[in-house]
Design a protein around this motif. Structure first.
Motif, PDB file in Angstrom:
ATOM      1  N   THR A   1       0.832  -1.209   0.000  1.00  0.00           N
ATOM      2  CA  THR A   1       0.000   0.000   0.000  1.00  0.00           C
ATOM      3  C   THR A   1       0.862   1.252   0.000  1.00  0.00           C
ATOM      4  O   THR A   1       0.586   2.225  -0.719  1.00  0.00           O
ATOM      5  CB  THR A   1      -0.929  -0.001   1.230  1.00  0.00           C
ATOM      6  N   LEU A   2       1.918   1.245   0.802  1.00  0.00           N
ATOM      7  CA  LEU A   2       2.813   2.399   0.863  1.00  0.00           C
ATOM      8  C   LEU A   2       3.569   2.587  -0.454  1.00  0.00           C
ATOM      9  O   LEU A   2       3.832   3.719  -0.859  1.00  0.00           O
ATOM     10  CB  LEU A   2       3.788   2.229   2.028  1.00  0.00           C
ATOM     11  N   LEU A   3       3.900   1.490  -1.107  1.00  0.00           N
ATOM     12  CA  LEU A   3       4.535   1.607  -2.423  1.00  0.00           C
ATOM     13  C   LEU A   3       3.586   2.241  -3.432  1.00  0.00           C
ATOM     14  O   LEU A   3       3.999   3.050  -4.279  1.00  0.00           O
ATOM     15  CB  LEU A   3       4.984   0.229  -2.916  1.00  0.00           C
ATOM     16  N   LYS A   4       2.302   1.892  -3.340  1.00  0.00           N
ATOM     17  CA  LYS A   4       1.314   2.499  -4.231  1.00  0.00           C
ATOM     18  C   LYS A   4       1.199   4.002  -3.962  1.00  0.00           C
ATOM     19  O   LYS A   4       1.118   4.810  -4.893  1.00  0.00           O
ATOM     20  CB  LYS A   4      -0.034   1.815  -4.028  1.00  0.00           C
ATOM     21  N   ARG A   5       1.213   4.380  -2.691  1.00  0.00           N
ATOM     22  CA  ARG A   5       1.168   5.814  -2.350  1.00  0.00           C
ATOM     23  C   ARG A   5       2.418   6.531  -2.860  1.00  0.00           C
ATOM     24  O   ARG A   5       2.337   7.680  -3.300  1.00  0.00           O
ATOM     25  CB  ARG A   5       1.055   5.978  -0.833  1.00  0.00           C
ATOM     26  N   ALA A   6       3.543   5.867  -2.773  1.00  0.00           N
ATOM     27  CA  ALA A   6       4.777   6.478  -3.277  1.00  0.00           C
ATOM     28  C   ALA A   6       4.660   6.757  -4.768  1.00  0.00           C
ATOM     29  O   ALA A   6       5.079   7.823  -5.249  1.00  0.00           O
ATOM     30  CB  ALA A   6       5.961   5.552  -2.994  1.00  0.00           C
ATOM     31  N   HIS A   7       4.100   5.820  -5.493  1.00  0.00           N
ATOM     32  CA  HIS A   7       3.930   5.999  -6.940  1.00  0.00           C
ATOM     33  C   HIS A   7       2.987   7.165  -7.241  1.00  0.00           C
ATOM     34  O   HIS A   7       3.214   7.942  -8.172  1.00  0.00           O
ATOM     35  CB  HIS A   7       3.397   4.708  -7.543  1.00  0.00           C
ATOM     36  N   GLU A   8       1.922   7.299  -6.432  1.00  0.00           N
ATOM     37  CA  GLU A   8       0.945   8.360  -6.657  1.00  0.00           C
ATOM     38  C   GLU A   8       1.455   9.724  -6.206  1.00  0.00           C
ATOM     39  O   GLU A   8       0.982  10.757  -6.684  1.00  0.00           O
ATOM     40  CB  GLU A   8      -0.359   8.032  -5.912  1.00  0.00           C
ATOM     41  N   SER A   9       2.413   9.740  -5.290  1.00  0.00           N
ATOM     42  CA  SER A   9       2.845  11.001  -4.697  1.00  0.00           C
ATOM     43  C   SER A   9       3.751  11.815  -5.610  1.00  0.00           C
ATOM     44  O   SER A   9       3.785  13.046  -5.523  1.00  0.00           O
ATOM     45  CB  SER A   9       3.579  10.733  -3.380  1.00  0.00           C
ATOM     46  N   THR A  10       4.477  11.154  -6.483  1.00  0.00           N
ATOM     47  CA  THR A  10       5.504  11.846  -7.273  1.00  0.00           C
ATOM     48  C   THR A  10       5.449  11.374  -8.716  1.00  0.00           C
ATOM     49  O   THR A  10       5.518  10.160  -8.979  1.00  0.00           O
ATOM     50  CB  THR A  10       6.911  11.572  -6.695  1.00  0.00           C
ATOM     51  N   GLN A  11       5.362  12.301  -9.611  1.00  0.00           N
ATOM     52  CA  GLN A  11       5.345  11.966 -11.031  1.00  0.00           C
ATOM     53  C   GLN A  11       6.732  11.494 -11.478  1.00  0.00           C
ATOM     54  O   GLN A  11       7.749  12.037 -11.080  1.00  0.00           O
ATOM     55  CB  GLN A  11       4.908  13.185 -11.840  1.00  0.00           C
ATOM     56  N   GLY A  12       6.763  10.448 -12.305  1.00  0.00           N
ATOM     57  CA  GLY A  12       8.030   9.924 -12.795  1.00  0.00           C
ATOM     58  C   GLY A  12       8.749   9.027 -11.811  1.00  0.00           C
ATOM     59  O   GLY A  12       9.962   8.843 -11.918  1.00  0.00           O
ATOM     60  N   SER A  13       8.017   8.479 -10.841  1.00  0.00           N
ATOM     61  CA  SER A  13       8.651   7.647  -9.804  1.00  0.00           C
ATOM     62  C   SER A  13       8.535   6.156 -10.099  1.00  0.00           C
ATOM     63  O   SER A  13       8.833   5.338  -9.236  1.00  0.00           O
ATOM     64  CB  SER A  13       8.007   7.937  -8.447  1.00  0.00           C
ATOM     65  N   GLU A  14       8.083   5.791 -11.305  1.00  0.00           N
ATOM     66  CA  GLU A  14       7.839   4.382 -11.610  1.00  0.00           C
ATOM     67  C   GLU A  14       9.095   3.523 -11.428  1.00  0.00           C
ATOM     68  O   GLU A  14       9.039   2.426 -10.867  1.00  0.00           O
ATOM     69  CB  GLU A  14       7.331   4.231 -13.054  1.00  0.00           C
ATOM     70  N   SER A  15      10.236   4.027 -11.876  1.00  0.00           N
ATOM     71  CA  SER A  15      11.471   3.239 -11.804  1.00  0.00           C
ATOM     72  C   SER A  15      11.904   3.008 -10.363  1.00  0.00           C
ATOM     73  O   SER A  15      12.242   1.874  -9.973  1.00  0.00           O
ATOM     74  CB  SER A  15      12.583   3.946 -12.575  1.00  0.00           C
ATOM     75  N   ALA A  16      11.890   4.078  -9.563  1.00  0.00           N
ATOM     76  CA  ALA A  16      12.318   3.952  -8.167  1.00  0.00           C
ATOM     77  C   ALA A  16      11.401   3.009  -7.398  1.00  0.00           C
ATOM     78  O   ALA A  16      11.867   2.130  -6.651  1.00  0.00           O
ATOM     79  CB  ALA A  16      12.341   5.328  -7.509  1.00  0.00           C
ATOM     80  N   VAL A  17      10.104   3.154  -7.598  1.00  0.00           N
ATOM     81  CA  VAL A  17       9.150   2.287  -6.909  1.00  0.00           C
ATOM     82  C   VAL A  17       9.310   0.844  -7.383  1.00  0.00           C
ATOM     83  O   VAL A  17       9.283  -0.095  -6.574  1.00  0.00           O
ATOM     84  CB  VAL A  17       7.708   2.785  -7.143  1.00  0.00           C
ATOM     85  N   GLY A  18       9.511   0.650  -8.682  1.00  0.00           N
ATOM     86  CA  GLY A  18       9.682  -0.700  -9.208  1.00  0.00           C
ATOM     87  C   GLY A  18      10.917  -1.400  -8.659  1.00  0.00           C
ATOM     88  O   GLY A  18      10.878  -2.596  -8.361  1.00  0.00           O
ATOM     89  N   LEU A  19      11.996  -0.664  -8.518  1.00  0.00           N
ATOM     90  CA  LEU A  19      13.221  -1.257  -7.973  1.00  0.00           C
ATOM     91  C   LEU A  19      13.023  -1.706  -6.528  1.00  0.00           C
ATOM     92  O   LEU A  19      13.438  -2.810  -6.143  1.00  0.00           O
ATOM     93  CB  LEU A  19      14.366  -0.248  -8.061  1.00  0.00           C
ATOM     94  N   VAL A  20      12.408  -0.840  -5.722  1.00  0.00           N
ATOM     95  CA  VAL A  20      12.152  -1.216  -4.321  1.00  0.00           C
ATOM     96  C   VAL A  20      11.197  -2.396  -4.264  1.00  0.00           C
ATOM     97  O   VAL A  20      11.382  -3.335  -3.477  1.00  0.00           O
ATOM     98  CB  VAL A  20      11.603  -0.012  -3.535  1.00  0.00           C
ATOM     99  N   GLN A  21      10.171  -2.377  -5.100  1.00  0.00           N
ATOM    100  CA  GLN A  21       9.201  -3.467  -5.122  1.00  0.00           C
ATOM    101  C   GLN A  21       9.869  -4.788  -5.492  1.00  0.00           C
ATOM    102  O   GLN A  21       9.606  -5.826  -4.868  1.00  0.00           O
ATOM    103  CB  GLN A  21       8.096  -3.136  -6.121  1.00  0.00           C
ATOM    104  N   ALA A  22      10.746  -4.765  -6.480  1.00  0.00           N
ATOM    105  CA  ALA A  22      11.452  -5.990  -6.879  1.00  0.00           C
ATOM    106  C   ALA A  22      12.347  -6.507  -5.756  1.00  0.00           C
ATOM    107  O   ALA A  22      12.423  -7.713  -5.506  1.00  0.00           O
ATOM    108  CB  ALA A  22      12.278  -5.726  -8.134  1.00  0.00           C
ATOM    109  N   GLN A  23      13.025  -5.583  -5.077  1.00  0.00           N
ATOM    110  CA  GLN A  23      13.884  -5.982  -3.965  1.00  0.00           C
ATOM    111  C   GLN A  23      13.076  -6.651  -2.855  1.00  0.00           C
ATOM    112  O   GLN A  23      13.492  -7.673  -2.285  1.00  0.00           O
ATOM    113  CB  GLN A  23      14.622  -4.755  -3.425  1.00  0.00           C
ATOM    114  N   LEU A  24      11.913  -6.081  -2.551  1.00  0.00           N
ATOM    115  CA  LEU A  24      11.069  -6.665  -1.498  1.00  0.00           C
ATOM    116  C   LEU A  24      10.528  -8.024  -1.945  1.00  0.00           C
ATOM    117  O   LEU A  24      10.424  -8.943  -1.126  1.00  0.00           O
ATOM    118  CB  LEU A  24       9.912  -5.716  -1.175  1.00  0.00           C
ATOM    119  N   MET A  25      10.189  -8.184  -3.202  1.00  0.00           N
ATOM    120  CA  MET A  25       9.716  -9.474  -3.702  1.00  0.00           C
ATOM    121  C   MET A  25      10.790 -10.543  -3.584  1.00  0.00           C
ATOM    122  O   MET A  25      10.514 -11.685  -3.210  1.00  0.00           O
ATOM    123  CB  MET A  25       9.265  -9.338  -5.166  1.00  0.00           C
TER     124      MET A  25
END
Length: 407
Positions: free
Chosen positions: A140-164
């Motif tokens: 949920t927090l990763l989704k909020r991070a994506h919504e909070s800042t435009q152009g954050s797809e790469s940063a959020v994706g990297l963190v998401q992959a690491q957590l997976m």
């Protein structure tokens, strides 16, 4: 001190200039309102006029502030909230570094809305939630991070992959990283995580193709690269060799293999077995023969002695090797077997007995026992069978055995 003197000199010069102007250009101001009139010198009136302008200017500015009290209060409140959010963000990051996950998540989440860097807040809070085992909250927090800042797809994706990867959701992580790799190209962190994902899912072909990209950016040491390449090609050849009809796949893998791996004994032996299983014994014979020139190894020598491609020619090659290694027991064993293939029983016996003298072996004794049995010399055959059993018995682990007393 010099600046002060300079200022005094400039002040005196300006004063003298104005004094000269006042004497050179006399005049006066006359202001009449009804029956009342006011008269003053030109220069004094000019000073009064400038003073009135300054007073009017600052008065209007003061009135404008009082005219918008709520906007001023809003700005002040916003600045205060921003300062508080900055302090909470710093406390949250410190708590995250110290491993205080719950405190970190609370501070970072509460201050995210007022922070100038909400992306950092939400990503860090997602890490804190993940380390607590609250995976849904982290997502949920990763989704909020994506919504909070435009152009954050790469940063959020990297963190998401690491957590997976950390949760052992390897397939999902690989899918995310593959998408990021297409978007970002040669991104170092994406390449590092891809290496982890490929290893986790045993995708050896993907790992093999990734190695040059990691090496190009110095993201892997030469030792690790060589180890992973060796593991990848071993696994790929084993997979392809399970289907003897897919021998071309095995040969293509060998052709694509880096040169330094073609001298690896394990890979040579594995490739030779795949060729033999695929019905290409001739290629296997040439492979083993050339490999033994480069790197002598007992496994390759013994495998060469079991091949049946061109027995007379094989025997000639092996006897040339014997000139350089006259006391090699494995080579002597292989020579005995090649002599059998050439129906040269006497030479086979000599080679087997020479091998047995160099290193007593249950395998060599079994070969001699079989040879003498077929030659009709049963006493010698039984003798070597007994020796073979005794030698094999010595190699067995020590375990309790039945006896007359405990039968």
């Amino acid at each position: 001190m010099r600046k002060l003197i300079l200022l005094i000199i400039i002040g005196l010069a300006i004063g003298a200039l104005f004094g000269q102007l006042m004497q050179s250009f006399p005049g006066y101001w006359l202001i009449r309102v009804g029956d009342t009139s006011v008269q003053t010198s030109f220069w004094f009136g000019l000073v009064l006029l400038l003073g009135a302008f300054v007073v009017l200017h600052f008065g209007l500015r003061l009135l404008s502030r009082f005219a918008h009290p709520f906007s001023r209060l809003k700005v002040w409140n916003s600045r205060t909230r921003h300062r508080n959010a900055t302090r909470k963000t710093v406390r949250g990051l410190v708590a995250l570094a110290e491993g205080r996950w719950k405190r970190a998540e609370k501070s970072l989440t509460h201050s995210a809305e007022d922070s100038s860097t909400p992306l950092v807040n939400y990503l860090s809070a997602a890490l804190a939630a993940h380390y607590q085992g609250r995976f849904e909250q982290a997502d949920t927090l990763l989704k909020r991070a994506h919504e909070s800042t435009q152009g954050s797809e790469s940063a959020v994706g990297l963190v998401q992959a690491q957590l997976m990867l950390d949760r052992q959701q390897h397939e999902q992580a690989l899918a995310t990283l593959t998408r990021l790799d297409k978007q970002l190209g040669e991104h170092p962190q994406v390449l590092k995580l891809l290496k982890q994902a490929y290893l986790a899912v045993n995708d050896w072909d993907g790992l093999r193709r990734l190695m040059p990209r990691l090496d190009k950016q110095d993201l892997i040491s030469p030792e690790e690269k060589k180890e992973l390449e060796q593991r990848a090609y071993v696994a790929l050849i084993q997979q392809a060799a399970r289907n003897p009809e897919d021998i071309e796949r095995v040969r293509n893998l060998w052709a694509d293999m880096p040169d330094h791996l073609r001298s690896d004994v394990n890979l040579v032996a594995l490739y030779a077995e795949a060729l033999i299983a695929g019905g290409q014994e001739g290629l296997a014979e040439r492979l083993l023969r050339h490999s033994l020139k480069e790197c002598w190894d007992s496994r390759l020598v013994l495998r060469y002695g079991l091949l049946d491609v061109d027995a007379p020619r094989q025997l000639v090659y092996a006897e040339k090797w014997l000139q350089e290694r006259p006391n090699d027991p494995d080579l002597l064993l292989s020579l005995g077997r090649l002599a059998l293939r050439n129906a040269n029983w006497g030479k086979a016996q000599e080679y087997f007995e020479a091998s047995q003298r160099q290193r007593p072996s249950g395998t060599v004794c079994a070969e001699l026992a079989r040879l003498f049995a077929n030659l009709g010399e049963h006493n010698k055959s039984q003798l070597y069978y007994r020796q073979s059993v005794e030698l094999l018995d010595r190699s067995l682990p020590a375990l309790p055995q039945p006896s007359k007393d405990n039968a």
